[in-house]
Design an enzyme around this catalytic site. Structure first.
Site, PDB file in Angstrom:
ATOM      1  N   GLY A  17       6.407 -33.211  -2.188  1.00 45.71           N
ATOM      2  CA  GLY A  17       7.107 -32.095  -1.571  1.00 45.71           C
ATOM      3  C   GLY A  17       6.243 -31.415  -0.529  1.00 45.71           C
ATOM      4  O   GLY A  17       5.291 -32.007  -0.005  1.00 45.71           O
ATOM      5  N   ALA A  19       3.984 -29.097  -0.752  1.00 46.52           N
ATOM      6  CA  ALA A  19       2.572 -28.960  -1.108  1.00 46.52           C
ATOM      7  C   ALA A  19       1.835 -30.288  -0.934  1.00 46.52           C
ATOM      8  O   ALA A  19       0.792 -30.361  -0.270  1.00 46.52           O
ATOM      9  CB  ALA A  19       2.439 -28.450  -2.536  1.00 46.52           C
ATOM     10  N   TYR A  48      15.780 -29.046  -1.079  1.00 44.20           N
ATOM     11  CA  TYR A  48      16.958 -28.245  -1.397  1.00 44.20           C
ATOM     12  C   TYR A  48      16.742 -26.743  -1.203  1.00 44.20           C
ATOM     13  O   TYR A  48      17.659 -25.956  -1.415  1.00 44.20           O
ATOM     14  CB  TYR A  48      17.396 -28.526  -2.834  1.00 44.20           C
ATOM     15  CG  TYR A  48      17.802 -29.968  -3.026  1.00 44.20           C
ATOM     16  CD1 TYR A  48      19.050 -30.419  -2.611  1.00 44.20           C
ATOM     17  CD2 TYR A  48      16.932 -30.891  -3.584  1.00 44.20           C
ATOM     18  CE1 TYR A  48      19.416 -31.750  -2.763  1.00 44.20           C
ATOM     19  CE2 TYR A  48      17.288 -32.221  -3.736  1.00 44.20           C
ATOM     20  CZ  TYR A  48      18.533 -32.642  -3.320  1.00 44.20           C
ATOM     21  OH  TYR A  48      18.891 -33.963  -3.471  1.00 44.20           O
ATOM     22  N   GLN A  50      16.842 -23.423   0.463  1.00 37.29           N
ATOM     23  CA  GLN A  50      17.726 -22.992   1.538  1.00 37.29           C
ATOM     24  C   GLN A  50      17.167 -21.816   2.336  1.00 37.29           C
ATOM     25  O   GLN A  50      17.147 -21.819   3.557  1.00 37.29           O
ATOM     26  CB  GLN A  50      19.091 -22.615   0.959  1.00 37.29           C
ATOM     27  CG  GLN A  50      19.846 -23.771   0.350  1.00 37.29           C
ATOM     28  CD  GLN A  50      21.149 -23.335  -0.303  1.00 37.29           C
ATOM     29  OE1 GLN A  50      21.444 -22.151  -0.413  1.00 37.29           O
ATOM     30  NE2 GLN A  50      21.931 -24.302  -0.747  1.00 37.29           N
ATOM     31  N   GLY A  51      16.693 -20.798   1.624  1.00 42.73           N
ATOM     32  CA  GLY A  51      16.435 -19.503   2.258  1.00 42.73           C
ATOM     33  C   GLY A  51      15.431 -19.522   3.387  1.00 42.73           C
ATOM     34  O   GLY A  51      15.761 -19.301   4.542  1.00 42.73           O
ATOM     35  N   GLU A 121      15.474 -10.894   2.408  1.00 41.32           N
ATOM     36  CA  GLU A 121      15.972 -11.318   1.108  1.00 41.32           C
ATOM     37  C   GLU A 121      15.596 -10.285   0.050  1.00 41.32           C
ATOM     38  O   GLU A 121      14.853  -9.337   0.313  1.00 41.32           O
ATOM     39  CB  GLU A 121      15.408 -12.700   0.754  1.00 41.32           C
ATOM     40  CG  GLU A 121      15.868 -13.786   1.718  1.00 41.32           C
ATOM     41  CD  GLU A 121      15.363 -15.168   1.346  1.00 41.32           C
ATOM     42  OE1 GLU A 121      14.529 -15.275   0.427  1.00 41.32           O
ATOM     43  OE2 GLU A 121      15.807 -16.139   1.977  1.00 41.32           O
ATOM     44  N   ASP A 222       6.186 -32.624 -15.082  1.00 43.14           N
ATOM     45  CA  ASP A 222       5.234 -33.706 -15.323  1.00 43.14           C
ATOM     46  C   ASP A 222       3.777 -33.259 -15.151  1.00 43.14           C
ATOM     47  O   ASP A 222       2.921 -33.561 -15.981  1.00 43.14           O
ATOM     48  CB  ASP A 222       5.510 -34.882 -14.381  1.00 43.14           C
ATOM     49  CG  ASP A 222       6.926 -35.417 -14.523  1.00 43.14           C
ATOM     50  OD1 ASP A 222       7.495 -35.270 -15.618  1.00 43.14           O
ATOM     51  OD2 ASP A 222       7.457 -35.972 -13.547  1.00 43.14           O
ATOM     52  N   HIS A 243      17.772 -18.315 -10.882  1.00 46.45           N
ATOM     53  CA  HIS A 243      18.383 -17.870  -9.635  1.00 46.45           C
ATOM     54  C   HIS A 243      19.734 -17.261  -9.968  1.00 46.45           C
ATOM     55  O   HIS A 243      20.531 -17.839 -10.709  1.00 46.45           O
ATOM     56  CB  HIS A 243      18.550 -19.035  -8.659  1.00 46.45           C
ATOM     57  CG  HIS A 243      18.779 -18.587  -7.253  1.00 46.45           C
ATOM     58  ND1 HIS A 243      19.972 -18.024  -6.842  1.00 46.45           N
ATOM     59  CD2 HIS A 243      17.965 -18.595  -6.168  1.00 46.45           C
ATOM     60  CE1 HIS A 243      19.874 -17.707  -5.560  1.00 46.45           C
ATOM     61  NE2 HIS A 243      18.668 -18.037  -5.125  1.00 46.45           N
ATOM     62  N   ARG A 289      15.280 -10.910  -8.195  1.00 52.36           N
ATOM     63  CA  ARG A 289      16.144 -11.901  -8.850  1.00 52.36           C
ATOM     64  C   ARG A 289      16.308 -11.678 -10.349  1.00 52.36           C
ATOM     65  O   ARG A 289      17.375 -11.928 -10.900  1.00 52.36           O
ATOM     66  CB  ARG A 289      15.596 -13.302  -8.602  1.00 52.36           C
ATOM     67  CG  ARG A 289      15.766 -13.754  -7.164  1.00 52.36           C
ATOM     68  CD  ARG A 289      15.130 -15.114  -6.939  1.00 52.36           C
ATOM     69  NE  ARG A 289      15.376 -15.570  -5.575  1.00 52.36           N
ATOM     70  CZ  ARG A 289      14.869 -16.686  -5.080  1.00 52.36           C
ATOM     71  NH1 ARG A 289      14.091 -17.443  -5.821  1.00 52.36           N
ATOM     72  NH2 ARG A 289      15.126 -17.045  -3.831  1.00 52.36           N
ATOM     73  N   HIS A 350      15.664 -21.885 -12.075  1.00 54.32           N
ATOM     74  CA  HIS A 350      15.358 -22.142 -10.670  1.00 54.32           C
ATOM     75  C   HIS A 350      13.880 -22.360 -10.380  1.00 54.32           C
ATOM     76  O   HIS A 350      13.523 -23.201  -9.565  1.00 54.32           O
ATOM     77  CB  HIS A 350      15.864 -20.959  -9.838  1.00 54.32           C
ATOM     78  CG  HIS A 350      15.662 -21.108  -8.366  1.00 54.32           C
ATOM     79  ND1 HIS A 350      16.238 -22.126  -7.634  1.00 54.32           N
ATOM     80  CD2 HIS A 350      14.953 -20.365  -7.477  1.00 54.32           C
ATOM     81  CE1 HIS A 350      15.900 -22.003  -6.362  1.00 54.32           C
ATOM     82  NE2 HIS A 350      15.109 -20.957  -6.242  1.00 54.32           N
ATOM     83  N   ARG A 385       8.836 -14.165  -9.225  1.00 51.69           N
ATOM     84  CA  ARG A 385       8.507 -14.586  -7.854  1.00 51.69           C
ATOM     85  C   ARG A 385       9.370 -13.858  -6.832  1.00 51.69           C
ATOM     86  O   ARG A 385      10.591 -13.789  -6.958  1.00 51.69           O
ATOM     87  CB  ARG A 385       8.718 -16.095  -7.707  1.00 51.69           C
ATOM     88  CG  ARG A 385       8.489 -16.594  -6.275  1.00 51.69           C
ATOM     89  CD  ARG A 385       8.628 -18.094  -6.191  1.00 51.69           C
ATOM     90  NE  ARG A 385       9.990 -18.552  -6.392  1.00 51.69           N
ATOM     91  CZ  ARG A 385      10.923 -18.611  -5.429  1.00 51.69           C
ATOM     92  NH1 ARG A 385      10.640 -18.190  -4.201  1.00 51.69           N
ATOM     93  NH2 ARG A 385      12.120 -19.085  -5.693  1.00 51.69           N
ATOM     94  N   LEU A 391       7.732 -21.717  -0.898  1.00 51.33           N
ATOM     95  CA  LEU A 391       7.294 -22.672   0.128  1.00 51.33           C
ATOM     96  C   LEU A 391       6.008 -22.192   0.790  1.00 51.33           C
ATOM     97  O   LEU A 391       5.145 -23.003   1.156  1.00 51.33           O
ATOM     98  CB  LEU A 391       8.390 -22.872   1.176  1.00 51.33           C
ATOM     99  CG  LEU A 391       9.613 -23.691   0.750  1.00 51.33           C
ATOM    100  CD1 LEU A 391      10.644 -23.736   1.874  1.00 51.33           C
ATOM    101  CD2 LEU A 391       9.219 -25.111   0.345  1.00 51.33           C
TER     102      LEU A 391
END
Length: 534
Positions: A17, A19, A48, A50-51, A121, A222, A243, A289, A350, A385, A391
């Site tokens: 991903g 990272a 996936y 989005q924000g 946000e 994992d 979420h 959240r 999430h 978070r 990200l």
């Protein structure tokens, strides 16, 4: 049967991903890098997202403001040094990503000059979210893939599961450092060895441990499980972010309704159209959240509703379609026109706020082993978070880990003889139904007993069940050849145990951990740290 395939690399990165790929790019000019991807390169949580990504790009904003918002969202459990380091490094990390070709949305200012369009946000006091419409993760992932696929020093190995880390202790050496990993080649259906001077876990979170999740299927914890088995501490595993808004539809699996919808004015409503968030928090739909998710959970249980509704239809249709084209198109295919209709929504697991303990370079308790991104606990997220810091954490700590690895690369040259994987005492499974049954049972009782609202009785019930499952799965793992489902189930049951034990240790309600038995908060909270017995 003993396998013979063995690979050698300076650095093995497990996970593909934001990272993992960012780290690969930072290292590749100076080292041979192997990137292991459990599925395809695009199939991970980054794709996936989005924000967007939080960073200070507006002169009216400040790093101090970003720090303050993160600390508030973290509910008293963030590490302030980590938060300051991350927020201070954000702009430089994002500019690096932009230099690699990431096309974040821009708008013309009053003078007609282009500047980045920043959205807001939940939990943020300022507009500081860089984004690419409502598909930021996809843009970030494809940009990174374009770069790594062209670099001659990066070897990409798709459809390989990491099985376990290999330490010098296992090789009867006096020292104890990680020197590689056993990996399962899904195409050849055999276990192979990858030797490396440094191993980095970038495997993401563990939300697949829950029945309902916004995450892709690969998010099975994992890296956390492997690090725990290798002797690393984990922290704050009780803080699982749900979420507030995932699409509720029988034909829509794991589809997220981005926080940015609420950031741009969407309301949460009951079926009769009434709003409910103002009665829970003065920030209403823009509360953090955990507050929004608990409010939705409370209202659904109070009314016996299957879902609530997220409504942005009061905004102009052109605005909605231009800002949220992915969501608009996906919903339209399901018969929902978000320019005129509210969107049915429910909370879903999430994000994993806890993880493998690291320092500010990503170094874990084990020499030679790093963890970056969602798999890691750095102290950035605390008990919850802040939106769009995920990200950001991936990029910032990829850069930090790269600097540390490069500073040590020339000092780590010893080669170790690693034994091949031995399958001489196992057979092919003739009872695959056991895996499927245990998989379903695990995810269901985690959702029912270790979800948004918890009690000691529910947690104790979950602990008894997870202990029984662990015994069954360990016995199964000892007798049969590995498979993707078995490897993931083995890791998920380990992570479930860590989550439950951490939740039982926290005798208060804070952030994402809310228990009816301990509704008050400690004056001086501490992280929950678990130490493996190895």
């Amino acid at each position: 049967m003993r396998t013979n395939a063995e690979y050698q690399s300076d650095v093995l990165i497990i996970g593909s991903g934001a990272a993992g790929l960012s780290l690969a790019l930072k290292l590749a000019d100076h080292a041979k890098v192997t990137v292991l991807s459990k599925s395809g390169l695009t199939e991970g949580s980054t794709l996936y997202a989005q924000g967007g990504i939080a960073a200070v790009f507006d002169e009216a904003d400040s790093v101090e403001g970003h720090v303050a918002d993160t600390l508030v969202a973290g509910a008293g459990l963030c590490d302030e040094d980590t938060v300051s380091f991350t927020a201070s490094s954000a702009a430089a990390s994002l500019n690096w990503l932009i230099d690699k070709g990431a096309p974040f949305d821009q708008v013309a200012d009053d003078n007609g000059e282009q500047q980045y369009h920043l959205t807001k946000e939940g939990g943020h006091s300022h507009r500081r979210i860089l984004h690419a419409a409502d598909a930021t993760g996809k843009v970030v992932q494809t940009t990174l893939i374009d770069n790594v696929s062209q670099h001659p020093n990066i070897t990409l190995m798709e459809r390989f599961n990491a099985v376990d880390l290999i330490s010098t202790k296992q090789l009867n050496q006096a020292t104890n450092r990680i020197v590689g990993a056993y990996v399962w080649n899904r195409e050849a259906e055999k276990v192979e060895v990858i030797k490396a001077r440094f191993v980095i876990l970038a495997t993401g979170g563990a939300s697949k441990v829950y029945q309902y999740t916004s995450n892709p299927d690969v998010s099975s914890g994992d890296g956390i499980a492997m690090a725990w088995r290798a002797g690393c501490r984990v922290a704050n595993m009780e803080f699982n972010q749900f979420h507030p808004t995932c699409l509720f539809h029988p034909d829509a699996k794991n589809f997220l309704l981005t926080e940015a919808l609420r950031g741009e004015g969407a309301y949460l409503r009951h079926a009769d159209g009434t709003r409910f968030m103002p009665s829970f928090d003065e920030r209403a739909e823009l509360a953090p959240r955990d507050i929004v998710a608990r409010a939705i959970d409370f209202e659904m249980k109070r009314l016996g509703s299957d879902c609530v509704y997220l409504d942005i239809s009061h905004k102009p249709a052109e605005f909605i379609i231009s800002h949220f084209p992915t969501i608009y198109e996906r919903c339209l295919k399901l018969g929902i026109d978000i320019t005129t209709d509210p969107i049915p929504a429910v909370p879903a697991a999430h994000y994993t706020c806890g993880g493998v303990m690291t320092d500010l370079t990503g170094q874990t308790d084990m020499r030679g082993l790093y963890a970056i991104g969602e798999v890691a606990y750095t102290g950035l997220h605390g008990a919850n978070r802040l939106a769009s810091n995920s990200l950001l954490e991936c990029i910032v700590f990829a850069h930090a880990a790269a600097d540390d690895v490069l500073s040590k690369l020339h000092k780590t040259r010893k080669d170790y003889r690693i034994p091949a994987w031995d399958e001489s005492k196992v057979t092919n499974s003739d009872e695959e139904v056991i895996i499927q049954h245990n998989w379903h049972e695990l995810r269901l009782f985690m959702w029912d007993y270790v979800g948004i609202v918890r009690t000691t009785k529910r947690l104790e019930r979950a602990l008894r069940r997870v202990n029984l499952l662990q015994q069954e799965i360990d016995e199964y793992y000892s007798n049969f050849r590995v498979s993707n489902n078995l490897l993931e189930l083995r890791n998920l049951v380990t992570v479930a145990d860590l989550i439950i034990r951490s939740a039982l240790e926290r005798k208060e309600s804070r952030g994402l951990h809310y228990t009816l038995d301990y509704p008050e908060q400690f004056d001086e909270p501490e992280p929950t740290i678990l130490q493996p017995k190895v």
